[in-house]
Design a protein around this motif. Structure first.
Motif, PDB file in Angstrom:
ATOM      1  N   CYS A  18     104.112  53.477  40.192  1.00 26.89           N
ATOM      2  CA  CYS A  18     105.203  54.275  39.625  1.00 26.89           C
ATOM      3  C   CYS A  18     106.303  53.444  38.977  1.00 26.89           C
ATOM      4  O   CYS A  18     107.185  53.997  38.325  1.00 26.89           O
ATOM      5  N   GLY A  19     106.285  52.131  39.161  1.00 23.96           N
ATOM      6  CA  GLY A  19     107.276  51.276  38.532  1.00 23.96           C
ATOM      7  C   GLY A  19     108.562  51.095  39.336  1.00 23.96           C
ATOM      8  O   GLY A  19     109.531  50.540  38.819  1.00 23.96           O
ATOM      9  N   GLU A  20     108.593  51.549  40.583  1.00 25.85           N
ATOM     10  CA  GLU A  20     109.782  51.394  41.429  1.00 25.85           C
ATOM     11  C   GLU A  20     110.144  49.912  41.547  1.00 25.85           C
ATOM     12  O   GLU A  20     109.273  49.068  41.708  1.00 25.85           O
ATOM     13  N   THR A  21     111.449  49.592  41.437  1.00 22.40           N
ATOM     14  CA  THR A  21     111.875  48.192  41.471  1.00 22.40           C
ATOM     15  C   THR A  21     112.832  47.866  42.624  1.00 22.40           C
ATOM     16  O   THR A  21     113.228  46.719  42.771  1.00 22.40           O
ATOM     17  N   ILE A  22     113.211  48.843  43.434  1.00 20.35           N
ATOM     18  CA  ILE A  22     114.111  48.562  44.551  1.00 20.35           C
ATOM     19  C   ILE A  22     113.330  47.771  45.611  1.00 20.35           C
ATOM     20  O   ILE A  22     112.349  48.267  46.178  1.00 20.35           O
ATOM     21  N   PHE A  23     113.796  46.538  45.839  1.00 16.62           N
ATOM     22  CA  PHE A  23     113.085  45.576  46.683  1.00 16.62           C
ATOM     23  C   PHE A  23     112.748  46.139  48.059  1.00 16.62           C
ATOM     24  O   PHE A  23     111.643  45.940  48.570  1.00 16.62           O
ATOM     25  N   GLU A  24     113.695  46.824  48.704  1.00 15.54           N
ATOM     26  CA  GLU A  24     113.489  47.323  50.062  1.00 15.54           C
ATOM     27  C   GLU A  24     112.392  48.388  50.144  1.00 15.54           C
ATOM     28  O   GLU A  24     111.828  48.607  51.208  1.00 15.54           O
ATOM     29  N   PHE A  25     112.071  49.055  49.035  1.00 14.14           N
ATOM     30  CA  PHE A  25     111.043  50.102  49.032  1.00 14.14           C
ATOM     31  C   PHE A  25     109.640  49.540  48.808  1.00 14.14           C
ATOM     32  O   PHE A  25     108.658  50.244  49.016  1.00 14.14           O
ATOM     33  N   LEU A  26     109.540  48.301  48.368  1.00 13.13           N
ATOM     34  CA  LEU A  26     108.244  47.739  47.981  1.00 13.13           C
ATOM     35  C   LEU A  26     107.510  47.127  49.168  1.00 13.13           C
ATOM     36  O   LEU A  26     108.116  46.640  50.117  1.00 13.13           O
ATOM     37  N   THR A  27     106.185  47.173  49.080  1.00 17.66           N
ATOM     38  CA  THR A  27     105.329  46.633  50.135  1.00 17.66           C
ATOM     39  C   THR A  27     104.018  46.148  49.527  1.00 17.66           C
ATOM     40  O   THR A  27     103.727  46.413  48.362  1.00 17.66           O
ATOM     41  N   ILE A  28     103.242  45.465  50.322  1.00 12.46           N
ATOM     42  CA  ILE A  28     101.949  44.938  49.852  1.00 12.46           C
ATOM     43  C   ILE A  28     100.852  45.944  50.199  1.00 12.46           C
ATOM     44  O   ILE A  28     100.914  46.607  51.218  1.00 12.46           O
ATOM     45  N   ASP A  29      99.856  46.048  49.321  1.00 15.16           N
ATOM     46  CA  ASP A  29      98.768  47.012  49.501  1.00 15.16           C
ATOM     47  C   ASP A  29      97.431  46.308  49.357  1.00 15.16           C
ATOM     48  O   ASP A  29      97.268  45.439  48.498  1.00 15.16           O
ATOM     49  N   HIS A  30      96.488  46.694  50.192  1.00 22.76           N
ATOM     50  CA  HIS A  30      95.103  46.211  50.049  1.00 22.76           C
ATOM     51  C   HIS A  30      94.443  47.102  48.989  1.00 22.76           C
ATOM     52  O   HIS A  30      94.286  48.306  49.219  1.00 22.76           O
ATOM     53  N   ILE A  31      94.075  46.549  47.881  1.00 22.59           N
ATOM     54  CA  ILE A  31      93.553  47.338  46.758  1.00 22.59           C
ATOM     55  C   ILE A  31      92.333  48.151  47.161  1.00 22.59           C
ATOM     56  O   ILE A  31      92.223  49.330  46.839  1.00 22.59           O
ATOM     57  N   ILE A  42     101.256  45.136  44.656  1.00 24.22           N
ATOM     58  CA  ILE A  42     102.564  45.590  45.109  1.00 24.22           C
ATOM     59  C   ILE A  42     102.663  47.086  44.816  1.00 24.22           C
ATOM     60  O   ILE A  42     102.440  47.528  43.689  1.00 24.22           O
ATOM     61  N   LEU A  43     102.989  47.863  45.856  1.00 28.48           N
ATOM     62  CA  LEU A  43     103.237  49.297  45.699  1.00 28.48           C
ATOM     63  C   LEU A  43     104.532  49.643  46.432  1.00 28.48           C
ATOM     64  O   LEU A  43     104.924  48.962  47.370  1.00 28.48           O
ATOM     65  N   CYS A  44     105.171  50.735  45.999  1.00 35.16           N
ATOM     66  CA  CYS A  44     106.299  51.230  46.781  1.00 35.16           C
ATOM     67  C   CYS A  44     105.709  51.915  48.024  1.00 35.16           C
ATOM     68  O   CYS A  44     104.512  52.241  48.071  1.00 35.16           O
TER      69      CYS A  44
END
Length: 160
Positions: A93-106, A139-141
């Motif tokens: 979705c393009g979210e850029t707020i650092f605290e909302f982001l996390t790592i995802d296993h594709i 990287i996903l929110c």
């Protein structure tokens, strides 16, 4: 060969009495040793009870300082991982707020992978850095990551 001297007894009863004495002495020595250990434990327990705040003041005073340092270190690791996997931006979705982001296993399997490495969040970031940023992560929110885990795809990716 060494000669062994045995005590000579006048009668069988005398030998039995002497043996009983030895057994009693042996038991007394054993109890004294055990009691010594127990007394030492009791003394240390009493000391701990009496001095229960020993060292806690420093721990409490520096608690916020330690927490701040830990957060800084974890955020530094997180940023390093994000920079390697495409910057601080959600791939969906393009979210850029650092605290909302996390790592995802594709390809999924994140739960199993976390069990294998023994931790969440910062443990995963440390593992990624240690293993030279392997492929298969993005990287996903948090919203997109949860939706992908629940529904298989993110609602942002649904075709209209």
């Amino acid at each position: 060969m060494r000669s062994v001297k045995y005590k000579k007894y006048n009668s069988e009863e005398e030998r039995i009495e002497e043996r009983k004495k030895q057994v009693r002495l042996s038991g007394m020595r054993y109890r004294q040793t055990i009691n010594g250990h127990i007394n030492a434990l009791l003394r240390s327990k009493k000391w701990r009870e009496k001095n229960s705040n020993y060292g806690k003041q420093d721990w409490l005073i520096n608690k916020e300082k330690r927490q701040k340092k830990r957060r800084e270190t974890q955020n530094k690791r997180k940023l390093e991982v994000f920079n390697h996997y495409g910057g601080s931006k959600c791939a969906c979705c393009g979210e850029t707020i650092f605290e909302f982001l996390t790592i995802d296993h594709i390809n999924g399997g994140g739960s199993q992978h976390r069990k294998e490495i023994g931790g969440l969040g910062h443990v995963l970031y440390r593992w990624l850095i240690k293993n030279n940023f392997p492929d298969g992560f993005q990287i996903l929110c948090y919203n997109c990551n949860c939706a992908k885990g629940h529904f298989g795809t993110c609602p942002h990716k649904k075709e209209v």
